[in-house]
Design an enzyme around this catalytic site. Sequence first.
Site, PDB file in Angstrom:
ATOM      1  N   ASP A 224       6.613  32.368  14.929  1.00 45.52           N
ATOM      2  CA  ASP A 224       5.510  33.130  14.330  1.00 45.52           C
ATOM      3  C   ASP A 224       4.792  32.191  13.382  1.00 45.52           C
ATOM      4  O   ASP A 224       5.414  31.633  12.469  1.00 45.52           O
ATOM      5  CB  ASP A 224       6.056  34.332  13.556  1.00 45.52           C
ATOM      6  CG  ASP A 224       6.650  35.385  14.491  1.00 45.52           C
ATOM      7  OD1 ASP A 224       7.153  36.393  13.994  1.00 45.52           O
ATOM      8  OD2 ASP A 224       6.603  35.163  15.716  1.00 45.52           O
ATOM      9  N   ASP A 379       4.454  45.741  20.242  1.00 47.15           N
ATOM     10  CA  ASP A 379       5.052  45.885  18.896  1.00 47.15           C
ATOM     11  C   ASP A 379       5.359  47.364  18.654  1.00 47.15           C
ATOM     12  O   ASP A 379       4.590  48.052  17.992  1.00 47.15           O
ATOM     13  CB  ASP A 379       4.086  45.373  17.826  1.00 47.15           C
ATOM     14  CG  ASP A 379       3.775  43.900  18.009  1.00 47.15           C
ATOM     15  OD1 ASP A 379       2.605  43.510  17.838  1.00 47.15           O
ATOM     16  OD2 ASP A 379       4.695  43.144  18.362  1.00 47.15           O
TER      17      ASP A 379
HETATM   18  O1  1PR Z   1      -2.375  41.517  18.053  1.00 44.92           O
HETATM   19  O2  1PR Z   1      -3.033  40.047  19.965  1.00 44.92           O
HETATM   20  O3  1PR Z   1      -3.520  39.335  17.610  1.00 44.92           O
HETATM   21  O4  1PR Z   1      -1.198  39.366  18.521  1.00 44.92           O
HETATM   22  C1  1PR Z   1      -0.487  39.281  17.328  1.00 44.92           C
HETATM   23  C2  1PR Z   1       0.886  38.777  17.724  1.00 44.92           C
HETATM   24  O5  1PR Z   1       1.606  38.437  16.550  1.00 44.92           O
HETATM   25  C3  1PR Z   1       1.677  39.825  18.467  1.00 44.92           C
HETATM   26  O6  1PR Z   1       2.433  39.180  19.499  1.00 44.92           O
HETATM   27  C4  1PR Z   1       2.625  40.383  17.406  1.00 44.92           C
HETATM   28  O7  1PR Z   1       3.892  40.709  17.994  1.00 44.92           O
HETATM   29  C5  1PR Z   1       2.791  39.210  16.477  1.00 44.92           C
HETATM   30  N1  1PR Z   1       2.890  39.630  15.083  1.00 44.92           N
HETATM   31  C6  1PR Z   1       1.910  40.131  14.315  1.00 44.92           C
HETATM   32  N2  1PR Z   1       2.400  40.313  13.067  1.00 44.92           N
HETATM   33  C7  1PR Z   1       3.681  39.902  13.059  1.00 44.92           C
HETATM   34  C8  1PR Z   1       4.580  39.903  11.890  1.00 44.92           C
HETATM   35  O8  1PR Z   1       5.755  39.565  12.011  1.00 44.92           O
HETATM   36  N3  1PR Z   1       4.023  40.284  10.721  1.00 44.92           N
HETATM   37  N4  1PR Z   1       5.179  38.964  14.787  1.00 44.92           N
HETATM   38  C9  1PR Z   1       3.989  39.458  14.339  1.00 44.92           C
HETATM   39  C10 1PR Z   1       5.936  39.736  15.557  1.00 44.92           C
HETATM   40  C11 1PR Z   1       7.667  39.272  16.969  1.00 44.92           C
HETATM   41  C12 1PR Z   1       8.489  38.111  17.327  1.00 44.92           C
HETATM   42  C13 1PR Z   1       9.694  38.078  16.446  1.00 44.92           C
HETATM   43  C14 1PR Z   1      10.782  38.760  17.211  1.00 44.92           C
HETATM   44  C15 1PR Z   1      12.096  38.096  17.043  1.00 44.92           C
HETATM   45  N5  1PR Z   1       7.094  38.998  15.737  1.00 44.92           N
HETATM   46  O9  1PR Z   1       7.737  37.007  17.203  1.00 44.92           O
HETATM   47  O10 1PR Z   1       9.973  36.793  16.179  1.00 44.92           O
HETATM   48  O11 1PR Z   1      10.731  40.089  16.762  1.00 44.92           O
HETATM   49  O12 1PR Z   1      12.492  38.279  15.741  1.00 44.92           O
HETATM   50  P1  1PR Z   1      14.030  38.009  15.321  1.00 44.92           P
HETATM   51  O13 1PR Z   1      14.716  37.224  16.398  1.00 44.92           O
HETATM   52  O14 1PR Z   1      13.910  37.226  14.046  1.00 44.92           O
HETATM   53  O15 1PR Z   1      14.637  39.344  15.099  1.00 44.92           O
HETATM   54  P2  1PR Z   1      -2.635  40.131  18.537  1.00 44.92           P
END
Ligand code: 1PR
Length: 527
Positions: A224, A379
């Site tokens: 991320d 998500d």
């Molecule tokens: O909405 O098309 O601009 O895409 C935004 C992207 O960024 C999406 O794929 C969304 O899932 C991700 N995203 C947005 N905000 C966050 C955040 O964390 N604040 N990350 C985010 C979501 C999901 C994985 C995460 C897994 C594994 N993160 O990347 O790493 O859940 O986590 P873990 O192994 O630590 O439990 P758009």
Amino acid sequence: MITLLDYGAGNVRSVVNAIEKSGHTVHMAASGDDIARAEKLVFPGVGNFGKMMQVLGDKGFVEPLLTFLRADKPFLGICLGLHALFEKSHEAPGIAGLGFFTGEVRRFETELSVPHIGWNGICVKKPTPLFAGLGEDEKFYFVHSYHVVPQNPDVVLTRTDYGQSFVSSVAAGNIAATQFHPEKSGAAGLAVLRNFLEPGPEAAIDLRDPVRTHLAKRIVACLDVRADDAGQLVVTKGDHYDVRENGQVRDLGGPVDLARDYYAQGADEITFLNITGFRDFPMQDMPMLDVLRRTSEHVFVPLTIGGGIRSYTDADGRNWSSLEVAAQYFRSGADKISIGSDAVYIAENYLKTGKKTGESAIEQISEVYGSQAVVISVDPRRVYVHDPADAPDQVVIETAEPDPEGRCFCWFQCTVSGGREGRPVDAVTLARVCQELGAGEVLLNSIDRDGTGAGFDLELISAVCDAVSIPVIASSGAGSAEHFLEVFTRTSVEAALAAGIFHRKQLPLGQVKQYLQNKVEIRREGI
Ligand code: 1PR
């Protein structure tokens, strides 16, 4: 010098990087004369057969290519560059291929997920220098929904098994072509490229028959990425999507360095998510493009980029289509793009009308680059109800994990803007609709499990896997190697993604692969 034929779709940057890694220089063919003058020609192809043949015709490449092939000069076709050699493809009825080999290209007929995405083996069926020095269990990266069916069995070089035995490479004289992507197949793929560029002795053939190869489960490292408060791009990590600690954005390291480290440990894919993409216009976000360029110089496994893939109007009032935004990422070294928030809005619009517009980012990008290049990133969060009738428009499951109020039913509400806003569509419906519109893979996150280390949400994953026939990547919650074994053995996911346990150095990625050896089919390189 090696000449590379780029017809403008897909990620040729990685092929260039892989050839240069082997110590050779690459000249990009810009004309038919360049093809005629080439000593060795590499033709990587990704996307749609019809669009490829149209572009080859428009550029006047067809005749020079056929002359080159008939002269038996060294040629390596990759993926669609293999399909082009045949007479026609069911992917584009009525459009002729080069017809250098008799036979056609057909879609997979298997109960397994299509596209065939991931690491599978090969059985070498005739002597060739191309696979010299490789072990019989090497795996290569495949990403395709169609496969060639040669009329002449003598041209078959390798076969692979994916629910059915299919031809995974062909050769005749100095002409060779592979269904898999050598430039994305790690050290084994680089060896195949080197053997093409500097042919040595022939490799022994593989007497195993019938074909016995197996698709490996993929371990994906997810980075991320966002700008920290000083404006630097850093790898961060949320806990239930909250990336701040003591008011500061968590800084877990530089994206390029971390990606190279995970590749060295045996990551089967790397995913970058620009988690403020829903706010920043990615074309201003040039650092993300630069991260991709620098990563693709050293990391030879598939790269996915997500965050901000949708149409935009920039500060100067210029409109950018989602296709143009995605094209920038592909040209910078991405193999797949991932669409998050926009996929939810696209699905809501489709559900309202039941009609495809052809205008959505999913339809447009999959049309040009192929469905295998389009991932949707979901998500979802659990919304508990006392009774399914309380959520009549959603796919509701009976859960073994009731909420504190003892409610035993829930649906998985999709969110947008990084989990900040809930939408009236559930994750199962979203995945089904996006597959219908042309998405080729589902990255299935879970806000409830994100960063908790409590394990994957197996009920969510099973509900989505049961609803789609495209590959699903489990994400969120991995806290131990056992969690990977659990999700691979208790659901039908093709891949599992983690972030926190890798970034926090709690569990090296290589150790997860060591643990999974002999328990599930995995790719063993990097161990
Ligand atoms: O909405 O098309 O601009 O895409 C935004 C992207 O960024 C999406 O794929 C969304 O899932 C991700 N995203 C947005 N905000 C966050 C955040 O964390 N604040 N990350 C985010 C979501 C999901 C994985 C995460 C897994 C594994 N993160 O990347 O790493 O859940 O986590 P873990 O192994 O630590 O439990 P758009």
